[in-house]
Design an enzyme around this catalytic site. Structure first.
Site, short mmCIF file in Angstrom:
data_model
loop_
_atom_site.label_atom_id
_atom_site.label_comp_id
_atom_site.label_asym_id
_atom_site.label_seq_id
_atom_site.Cartn_x
_atom_site.Cartn_y
_atom_site.Cartn_z
N LYS A 48 0.80 -1.23 0.00
CA LYS A 48 0.00 0.00 0.00
C LYS A 48 0.83 1.27 0.00
CE LYS A 48 -4.19 -1.72 -0.01
NZ LYS A 48 -5.06 -1.49 -1.19
N SER A 108 1.68 -9.67 -1.09
CA SER A 108 1.37 -8.25 -1.00
C SER A 108 1.44 -7.67 0.40
CB SER A 108 -0.02 -8.00 -1.59
OG SER A 108 -0.97 -8.82 -0.92
N GLU A 163 -9.76 6.00 3.14
CA GLU A 163 -10.61 4.93 3.63
C GLU A 163 -9.71 3.73 3.87
OE1 GLU A 163 -10.04 5.35 0.42
OE2 GLU A 163 -9.42 3.28 0.01
#
Lengths: 281, 401
Positions: free
Chosen positions: B93, B382, B115
């Site tokens: 991220k 990830s 969010e």
């Protein structure tokens, strides 16, 4: 349904006729919003049927959506109440049709988000909406960049596509917003969501003035208008005042179905006096 | 043949998907963002800063690790893990957050909102907001706050305000609705860092570009290690940013097969899942047209997944398009399959994957055994699974309190 019987006033002209008549009366229109099927279909229909007599000039009906991202808590909850009560797009069009059985004059505008229309199918939706007696559409998440989706096809069906202008709509962008606009312009009084912030009269008057310089369409002001005094103040410099969340709150806080109907009509009568006072000054 | 890497068009459309389905209030800002992003892409100073933070702050490049034990375990394809879980904050991220906050700074914005679902994007956003000295508000569904407590505390430590969202079902879609409401209200000073390849144009393309560093590095690394391109790429998909980041630099390489793994929850046939492509239909939500979980009336249906990060009823529009083009194969993995792969990865490789990434590993478990030993398969790891300890323990019936 009997199209011939209700044909004398066709869709887009119902809005035009309404604004022309009010111009002659020299007063602004009162536009009222409630969500279709809130709190249930029957009560919702009863509320709608009494609105013109209570003083509403134009009726906006919300098409409930599970994810209303431009709405504040009041209208979010109304949409959920309606959906829990079994409201669907089909039922919303039935509601319009039922209203039109008794009232062939009052302009009626559907307001909401694109996905339920997208799912229903744009062509089918427009045909059914026109047949039911819808005069205009306000679809919050369809900016002019997506006019091909619904705005232009709606025109083919004689349904007005009412455009929102906001405090962020600057001079550079305004022509884009006005292109293909019809019915009336909806001037969003504040940056934000429905029913939360109260508008600053001075700022809104400036916005309305800028819209008038560029368009001949009537200008309605909405978002955050709750009282007869606010309606009067804003009605002095606009062609219409939109009240939504305050009416929806009246439904939310009523203890009985009958109480909800009475509360909404009572508040609409007060607001109607406000816009009539705006016309007399 | 269509050049698959040259999308979207000027209107932000990937075929019929994508677009800018937002309220008028946001349109001027989105146009400005697009112009600013286009300028930043051509600006060598911006690119230099981005590279600097990716290297010295995030810790890039992330290793491409040959998973020898998993390879032996499955007895087929040679499995490589792209170690995005080793990034600062523990997931892919931050690649995107660093890029977007540099843009926010460039645009003179002073307040950051985001969010979050699992909390990884929230943590990454809170992290860069702290680093750049900006106040940060993170919207998080109340149901997600329950199951991701450690990340909630992490965000608070980093100085972010975490606002619980109780509307709707209290998950990621509701958090995104609330972030959009905040943005519409505070449009003058606020930058919205969207965490995935969704939302109005230019977000899907912009987030993809910031994440494409994953695929570019993978390409260089596999060429170094194996002297050729991989045969297949596997990644999990919620909104789809880690998958798009890995896939995009390979879209033009016809020999590279790509598999996107959606969350099948309790099974797509049960209706309790988050597999938008396999179990959804095209619609418009959160600024773009894509595949959505919705009922016959166009109402959005709740997504279900053991993994909070995949628990979203939509998917990035570029994935919807690649799905219809047939360029990427999309499959689904159930909660139980993901849990099994989670444990397998822990024991075989000594790596605790995020539950999200475990979905990709579960697809590897299905495919690898029957593939030849010279098949090169790259899996995007990830994120790391530290955040998932409580929910995994609960599912395995362990008491770690």
């Amino acid at each position: 349904m009997n199209a011939a019987k209700e044909n004398p006033v066709n869709a887009a002209t119902r809005l035009d006729a309404c604004f022309a008549a009010l111009k002659a009366e020299q007063r602004p229109a009162l536009v009222t919003y409630v969500t279709a099927g809130d709190p249930d279909f029957e009560t919702s229909l009863e509320i709608l049927q009494g609105l013109p007599a209570a003083g509403a000039d134009v009726i906006e009906i919300g098409m409930p959506f599970s994810d209303p991202m431009a709405d504040g808590p009041t209208i979010q909850k109304a949409a959920l109440r309606a959906l829990e009560g079994g409201q669907t797009m089909t039922r919303t069009l039935e509601l319009v049709h039922a209203f039109r059985q008794q009232d062939s004059q009052t302009p009626l505008v559907l307001m909401g988000y694109y996905n339920p229309i997208h799912r229903y199918g744009v062509a089918r939706f427009l045909a059914d909406a026109a047949r039911a007696g819808v005069d205009g559409l306000i679809v919050v998440d369809l900016p002019p960049e997506h006019d091909d989706e619904l705005c232009l096809p709606a025109r083919e069906h004689g349904i007005a596509f009412i455009r929102l202008a906001t405090p962020t709509t600057d001079a550079k962008r305004l022509p884009r917003v006005l292109d293909n606009a019809s019915g009336f312009l909806y001037c969003v009084s504040v940056n934000g969501i429905t029913g939360v912030r109260a508008p600053d009269f001075h700022d809104v008057e400036g916005m309305v003035g800028r819209l008038r310089e560029r368009s001949r369409l009537p200008v309605a002001v909405g978002f955050g208008i709750r009282t007869a005094a606010q309606a009067q103040a804003i009605g002095r410099f606009s062609d219409a005042v939109v009240v939504g969340s305050a009416l929806v709150e009246a439904i939310e806080s009523a203890e009985t179905r009958h109480g909800a109907v009475e509360a909404v009509h009572g508040l609409v009568r007060e607001l109607a006096e406000g816009v009539r006072r705006a016309g007399n000054t | 043949m269509t050049d698959l890497s040259m999308q979207p068009d000027a209107h932000g459309m990937f075929g019929r998907f994508g677009g800018r389905f937002v309220p008028e209030t946001l349109m001027p800002l989105i146009s400005e963002l697009q112009a600013e992003y286009d300028a930043a892409r051509q600006d060598s100073e911006f690119q230099r800063q981005l590279a600097y933070f990716q290297r010295d702050y995030v810790g890039r490049p992330s290793p491409l690790y040959f998973a020898e034990r998993l390879t032996e375990h499955f007895g087929g394809a040679r499995i490589y893990l792209k170690r995005e879980e080793l990034n600062h904050t523990g997931a892919h991220k931050i690649n995107n957050c660093i890029g977007q906050i540099l843009l926010a700074k460039r645009m003179g914005k002073t307040r950051i909102i985001a969010e979050t679902g699992a909390g990884m994007h929230g943590v990454a956003t809170a992290t860069v907001a702290a680093r750049f000295g900006m106040p940060c508000v993170v919207y998080m569904g109340s149901a997600d706050i329950e199951r991701q407590q450690p990340n909630v505390f992490r965000m608070k430590l980093l100085g972010a305000e975490v606002i619980p969202v109780t509307t709707g079902t209290g998950t990621l879609k509701d958090a995104m609705n609330e972030a959009l409401r905040d943005w519409v209200t505070n449009v003058d000073d606020t930058f919205y860092i969207i965490g995935t390849v969704a939302g109005p144009h230019p977000y899907p393309a912009m987030v993809r570009d910031f994440q494409a560093v994953i695929g570019r590095e993978t390409r260089t690394q596999i060429l170094e290690k194996e002297g050729r391109l991989p045969d297949s790429l596997v990644a999990c998909i919620g909104g789809g940013s880690n998958a798009m980041g890995l896939f995009h630099p390979f879209l033009g390489d016809e020999t590279v097969q790509m598999i996107g793994v959606e969350a099948g929850g309790k099974g797509v046939e049960t209706g309790l899942h988050a597999a938008s492509l396999i179990g959804g239909a095209p619609g418009v939500l959160h600024g773009n047209r894509t595949y959505l979980l919705q009922d016959g009336d166009g109402q959005i249906v709740d997504a279900h997944s053991i993994s909070a990060g995949l628990d979203y009823p939509g998917i990035g529009p570029e994935h919807a398009w690649l799905h219809e083009q047939g360029r990427v194969e999309y499959v689904s993995i159930t909660d139980d399959e993901a849990l099994a792969a989670f444990q397998c990865c822990c024991r075989q490789e000594g790596i605790i994957p995020a539950l999200e990434s475990a979905h990709a590993l579960a697809e590897v478990a299905k495919r690898a055994p029957s593939l030849p030993r010279d098949h090169l398969m790259v899996v995007n790891l990830s994120g790391r699974g530290d955040k998932d300890m409580m929910s995994v323990a609960q599912h395995l019936g362990e008491n770690v309190q």
